[in-house]
Design a protein around this motif. Sequence first.
Motif, short mmCIF file in Angstrom:
data_model
loop_
_atom_site.label_atom_id
_atom_site.label_comp_id
_atom_site.label_asym_id
_atom_site.label_seq_id
_atom_site.Cartn_x
_atom_site.Cartn_y
_atom_site.Cartn_z
N TYR A 235 0.85 -1.20 0.00
CA TYR A 235 0.00 0.00 0.00
C TYR A 235 0.88 1.24 0.00
CZ TYR A 235 -3.21 3.66 1.33
OH TYR A 235 -3.92 4.83 1.36
N THR A 236 0.56 2.17 -0.89
CA THR A 236 1.32 3.42 -1.00
C THR A 236 0.54 4.54 -0.34
OG1 THR A 236 2.35 2.69 -3.04
CG2 THR A 236 2.33 5.06 -2.63
N GLN A 237 1.20 5.26 0.54
CA GLN A 237 0.60 6.37 1.28
C GLN A 237 1.30 7.66 0.84
OE1 GLN A 237 -1.70 6.08 3.89
NE2 GLN A 237 -1.66 8.16 4.61
N PRO A 238 0.62 8.49 0.00
CA PRO A 238 1.25 9.75 -0.40
C PRO A 238 1.40 10.69 0.79
CG PRO A 238 -1.00 9.61 -1.25
CD PRO A 238 -0.70 8.32 -0.57
N LYS A 239 2.54 11.38 0.85
CA LYS A 239 2.85 12.27 1.98
C LYS A 239 2.92 13.75 1.60
CE LYS A 239 3.40 9.08 5.11
NZ LYS A 239 2.59 9.02 6.29
N ALA A 240 3.33 14.04 0.36
CA ALA A 240 3.45 15.44 -0.08
C ALA A 240 3.41 15.51 -1.60
CB ALA A 240 4.75 16.05 0.43
N ILE A 241 2.91 16.64 -2.11
CA ILE A 241 2.85 16.91 -3.55
C ILE A 241 3.78 18.08 -3.85
CG2 ILE A 241 1.39 17.73 -5.43
CD1 ILE A 241 -0.99 16.48 -3.98
N THR A 242 4.59 17.95 -4.90
CA THR A 242 5.44 19.05 -5.34
C THR A 242 5.06 19.40 -6.77
OG1 THR A 242 7.25 18.29 -3.93
CG2 THR A 242 7.82 19.83 -5.71
N TRP A 243 4.70 20.69 -6.98
CA TRP A 243 4.35 21.19 -8.30
C TRP A 243 5.62 21.46 -9.10
CZ3 TRP A 243 -0.65 21.26 -9.78
CH2 TRP A 243 -1.61 21.14 -8.78
N ALA A 244 5.49 21.64 -10.40
CA ALA A 244 6.63 21.88 -11.29
C ALA A 244 7.41 23.13 -10.90
CB ALA A 244 6.15 21.98 -12.74
N ASP A 245 6.73 24.11 -10.30
CA ASP A 245 7.42 25.35 -9.90
C ASP A 245 8.15 25.23 -8.56
OD1 ASP A 245 5.40 25.45 -7.99
OD2 ASP A 245 4.45 27.26 -8.79
N GLY A 246 8.12 24.02 -7.97
CA GLY A 246 8.87 23.78 -6.74
C GLY A 246 8.07 23.89 -5.45
N ARG A 247 6.85 24.40 -5.52
CA ARG A 247 6.02 24.49 -4.31
C ARG A 247 5.64 23.09 -3.85
NH1 ARG A 247 0.93 27.24 -5.68
NH2 ARG A 247 1.37 26.32 -7.71
N THR A 248 5.82 22.84 -2.54
CA THR A 248 5.49 21.53 -1.97
C THR A 248 4.40 21.70 -0.93
OG1 THR A 248 7.71 20.68 -2.35
CG2 THR A 248 6.42 19.56 -0.68
N PHE A 249 3.42 20.80 -0.97
CA PHE A 249 2.31 20.82 -0.03
C PHE A 249 2.22 19.48 0.68
CE2 PHE A 249 1.32 23.87 -3.31
CZ PHE A 249 0.93 24.98 -2.58
#
Length: 99
Positions: A28-42
Amino acid sequence: MYEKAESLHSHRGKIYVTVNADTDSTGYTQPKAITWADGRTFKIDAVRDFRPAGTVGLDLPGDCYTVLIQGQLKHLFFEQIDPRFQGRHGRWFVEVQAE
């Protein structure tokens, strides 16, 4: 009703993103953070739902994660590029309203 759903889908686009995730011993994969192409990470605060969700029109298998980011629910998709490598070769995207 099907036509309405079809027209709604046609106004959506995909933004491919980098996802930091953990995978447990069961796979099972648990996503922890998203990074956009412009470098912003959420940071992903919580995964509220997980379900299989293939890519419409391309017949690619995949998954949809409903995630909580900064108090808002978002849909994060994992699109398998090659079904022969179940869950191991793919890319992540966020569906957005096209302009």
